[in-house]
Write a protein that holds these residues in place. Structure first.
Motif, PDB file in Angstrom:
ATOM      1  N   ASP A 177      32.525  35.190  44.127  1.00  0.00           N
ATOM      2  CA  ASP A 177      33.943  35.452  44.346  1.00  0.00           C
ATOM      3  C   ASP A 177      34.460  36.389  43.252  1.00  0.00           C
ATOM      4  N   HIS A 178      35.620  36.980  43.523  1.00  0.00           N
ATOM      5  CA  HIS A 178      36.215  37.887  42.548  1.00  0.00           C
ATOM      6  C   HIS A 178      37.132  37.126  41.597  1.00  0.00           C
ATOM      7  N   ARG A 179      37.087  37.483  40.338  1.00  0.00           N
ATOM      8  CA  ARG A 179      37.980  36.925  39.331  1.00  0.00           C
ATOM      9  C   ARG A 179      38.604  38.077  38.566  1.00  0.00           C
ATOM     10  N   VAL A 180      39.923  38.098  38.530  1.00  0.00           N
ATOM     11  CA  VAL A 180      40.610  39.222  37.877  1.00  0.00           C
ATOM     12  C   VAL A 180      41.531  38.697  36.780  1.00  0.00           C
ATOM     13  N   LEU A 181      41.694  39.535  35.753  1.00  0.00           N
ATOM     14  CA  LEU A 181      42.638  39.268  34.672  1.00  0.00           C
ATOM     15  C   LEU A 181      43.754  40.297  34.729  1.00  0.00           C
ATOM     16  N   SER A 182      44.950  39.842  34.470  1.00  0.00           N
ATOM     17  CA  SER A 182      46.094  40.743  34.351  1.00  0.00           C
ATOM     18  C   SER A 182      46.761  40.490  33.002  1.00  0.00           C
ATOM     19  N   PRO A 183      46.877  41.546  32.171  1.00  0.00           N
ATOM     20  CA  PRO A 183      46.477  42.925  32.405  1.00  0.00           C
ATOM     21  C   PRO A 183      44.956  43.102  32.343  1.00  0.00           C
TER      22      PRO A 183
END
Length: 660
Positions: free
Chosen positions: A313-319
């Motif tokens: 699965d995709h895991r994203v951080l912001s920023p």
């Protein structure tokens, strides 16, 4: 029955248990002749059935109740009646909060970055000014490997856990449910989430989540920092996003996420594919002098659920790089804080200058209203404490205390199945199907989560599926499956969306208990109930196939039409010469964790597993099929063991190849 002490405005909870071998279901009640307004007071004592042979007596006294009361606890099987006297000694406030308070661990959870470390190590500490001893324990579910070291009566302890590879593959969020009991009827719970941050896989299907966020503006206030954001994803996110924060980041471009404090966000609107979320960061300057400032650094992390059959699965951080930052300053001059029952972490966050932040039932911290100079002026539903209460940061004044001992909003609308708050043969029997538009609510009279109970009966051995469908971001729900004697048969208590129980059940009557750890719950859910008579796992023709009856095999053998039932083991015996390699392949389909099979090589004497758990590349993965390779260290008869992971069941075939 015995003498129990309770303070004005706080709830006393006493479990009443009775046994009767002739009657599977008993009825509990009470008589309170020393409480004259028993039938007319807004929040009278209650007796709530909690099982076929147990109940809870709950009593939140007012200032008029100070003194001793003699409660007759009554139980009957419909023919005979027995009773016992419970002496309740109501005291005015001691001048401190009677409930234990967890001062460590802080926050709602912690993160183990698996690329950096392998074990959790957490210090636990409780404060309770009016108690000489507090017992710290772990409530269900207790995951295999959990270790809590805390001496009886001690205010401190330590928790450790080293998750196995199998557990890492199973989930990335586990619940540590801590309990502090002061032995005087005051119990505080703390749910602490253990986050496993796996390495990110590449080339995963679908698109990654998109986080939209406007950085928090500089705050000149003692209020907590509210982080609001939106997450969109083509397939929907896996669970509530996490906000990681710290006030001690020296370089936001080189932070280590394991040093940050995680806060689980709450969905305020929308859906899994397009949801609006908020997370609350405690104000870092409430205990500082006016004019003092702190910088809060934070990031937002979201993970989708594109790979339904696996973990890609995709895991994203912001920023994407660095961190968001905002400055929080303790204001100068007059500070106006929150109203009655507002969540708080310091006295200065509450109302006027004399309003205190006080620990209430269950360990929640809420703002109260000062009544030192006007004891009769408390708002409806509250009573002025007889003695001063000590706020969490030291303010000591008489305060208006909720009659229930807890602050609840009461905005939840009960579903059509109410009143279903206790197990009873009068509950309508479940039939196969989906029960929609159910709600989990807080009872405004007791300040407790209002559980839902369901009943079903089986006339033959039956494979039974029970599933709760809900969004964890809107409030967590758990469930237990109990028999007619109130014993727990199975449970599902995760910290993600939905809960599922699949069990092979004998003919009997069973109850499903649906409940929540969350405070002030207002959560909707669906219940799916399916039964398959005769669908339970069936032993294969090779049984018994334990070590004493191991199936003899040799190179190039294939054994088909095998099955592993819950708690079952299949053993195979094969002769190997020192230096030979044994290759074993186990073929099966796995779509849920309840179908996971593992394979091991066991020593010639049957006492030692030579390929120990959990190597996902050598017999103990969390997906369909297993492969194992083993080199014989001596010439002997070795054993191959196949079993289900944590009681999993499945059918399979197995092949053996010996190579020089």
């Amino acid at each position: 029955p015995a003498t129990r002490e309770v303070y004005v405005g706080t709830e006393l909870t006493v479990q009443v248990v009775a046994t009767d071998v002739d009657s599977p279901e008993l009825t509990f009640s009470f008589r309170a002749p020393t409480i004259p307004d028993l039938q007319t007071r807004p929040n009278p004592p209650t007796m709530t059935q909690s099982g076929a042979q147990s109940a809870y007596f709950r009593f939140t006294p007012t200032s008029a109740d100070v003194g001793d009361h003699f409660i007759d606890l009554v139980v009957t099987d419909g023919v005979n009646e027995v009773s016992g006297v419970l002496t309740v000694r109501v005291q005015s406030s001691t001048g401190s909060n009677p409930y234990p308070v967890f001062v460590a661990p802080l926050g709602s959870g912690t993160t183990l970055d698996l690329e950096q470390d392998t074990c959790f190590s957490i210090q636990v500490q409780v404060e309770d000014a009016d108690s000489s001893a507090v017992d710290i324990t772990i409530e269900e579910p207790v995951v295999e490997g959990y270790e809590l070291t805390a001496a009886a009566g001690s205010f401190t302890g330590s928790f450790s856990w080293c998750p196995t590879q199998k557990q890492i593959d199973e989930s990335d969020r586990f619940s540590l449910n801590l309990k502090a009991d002061d032995r005087e009827g005051h119990v505080t719970f703390k749910r602490y989430t253990l986050l496993l941050r796996r390495p990110v896989e590449t080339d995963c299907p679908g698109a990654e989540p998109v986080v939209s966020h406007t950085p928090v503006a500089a705050l000149n206030s003692v209020n907590d920092v509210v982080v609001s954001f939106t997450v969109t994803d083509d397939a929907g996110i896996f669970a509530a996003p996490i906000v990681y924060y710290s006030t001690n980041v020296s370089n936001p471009d080189t932070y280590y996420i394991g040093d940050l404090i995680p806060v689980t966000s709450q969905m305020v609107s929308g859906s899994r594919t397009n949801g609006q979320y908020t997370a609350v960061i405690p104000n870092p300057v409430v205990s500082l002098t006016p004019g003092a400032s702190r910088t809060v650094s934070y990031v937002i992390e979201a993970q989708d659920d594109d790979d339904l059959a696996g973990k890609c699965d995709h895991r994203v951080l912001s920023p994407l790089t660095g961190m968001y930052q905002t400055t929080v300053t303790h204001p100068t001059g007059t500070v106006t804080g929150g109203a009655l029952c507002t969540a708080c972490t310091a006295d200065v966050q509450c109302g006027g200058v004399n309003d205190a932040c006080v620990v209430l039932a269950g360990g929640t911290m809420r703002c109260l209203v000062d009544c030192q100079d006007d004891p009769e002026g408390c708002p409806n539903g509250t009573v002025c404490s007889v003695d001063p209460l000590i706020g969490v940061t030291g303010l000591t004044r008489r305060q208006c205390v909720p009659l229930t001992g807890s602050c609840v909003s009461g905005g939840c609308v009960a579903d059509s199945r109410e009143d279903d708050d206790a197990p009873s043969t009068s509950l309508p029997a479940l039939a196969d199907g989906t029960y929609s538009d159910l709600t989990m609510c807080m009872d405004t009279d007791t300040g407790m989560v209002d559980p839902d109970w369901f009943r079903f009966s089986l006339t033959s051995t039956t494979l039974t599926l029970i599933e709760l469908q809900f969004l964890h971001a809107q409030g967590d729900i758990d469930m237990k499956l109990r028999d007619a004697a109130n014993a727990v048969v199975d449970r599902s208590m995760s910290v993600t969306n939905n809960e599922t129980i699949v069990a092979c059940l004998e003919p009997a009557t069973y109850y499903i208990e649906v409940f929540s750890w969350d405070e002030d719950v207002s959560t909707s859910y669906d219940l799916v109930f399916e039964t398959i008579p005769g669908g339970c796992c069936q032993d294969d023709a090779w049984e018994p196939s334990d070590m004493e009856n191991a199936i003899p095999v040799m190179s190039n053998d294939i054994v088909d039409e095998l099955s592993i039932c819950s708690g079952d083991e299949d053993w195979f015996a094969i002769d190997l010469v020192q230096g030979q390699y044994l290759y074993v392949e186990v073929l099966f389909d796995q779509t849920t964790d309840e179908q996971d099979l593992d394979v091991y090589v066991v020593s010639p004497n049957g006492s030692t597993i030579l390929t120990p758990c959990c190597d996902p590349n050598n017999g103990q993965s969390a997906t369909s099929n297993e492969e194992l390779l083993f080199e014989a260290t001596s010439t002997a008869t070795y054993y191959v063991l196949v079993e289900g992971f944590y009681g999993s069941e499945n059918s399979y075939m197995i092949s053996f190849e010996v190579m020089n």
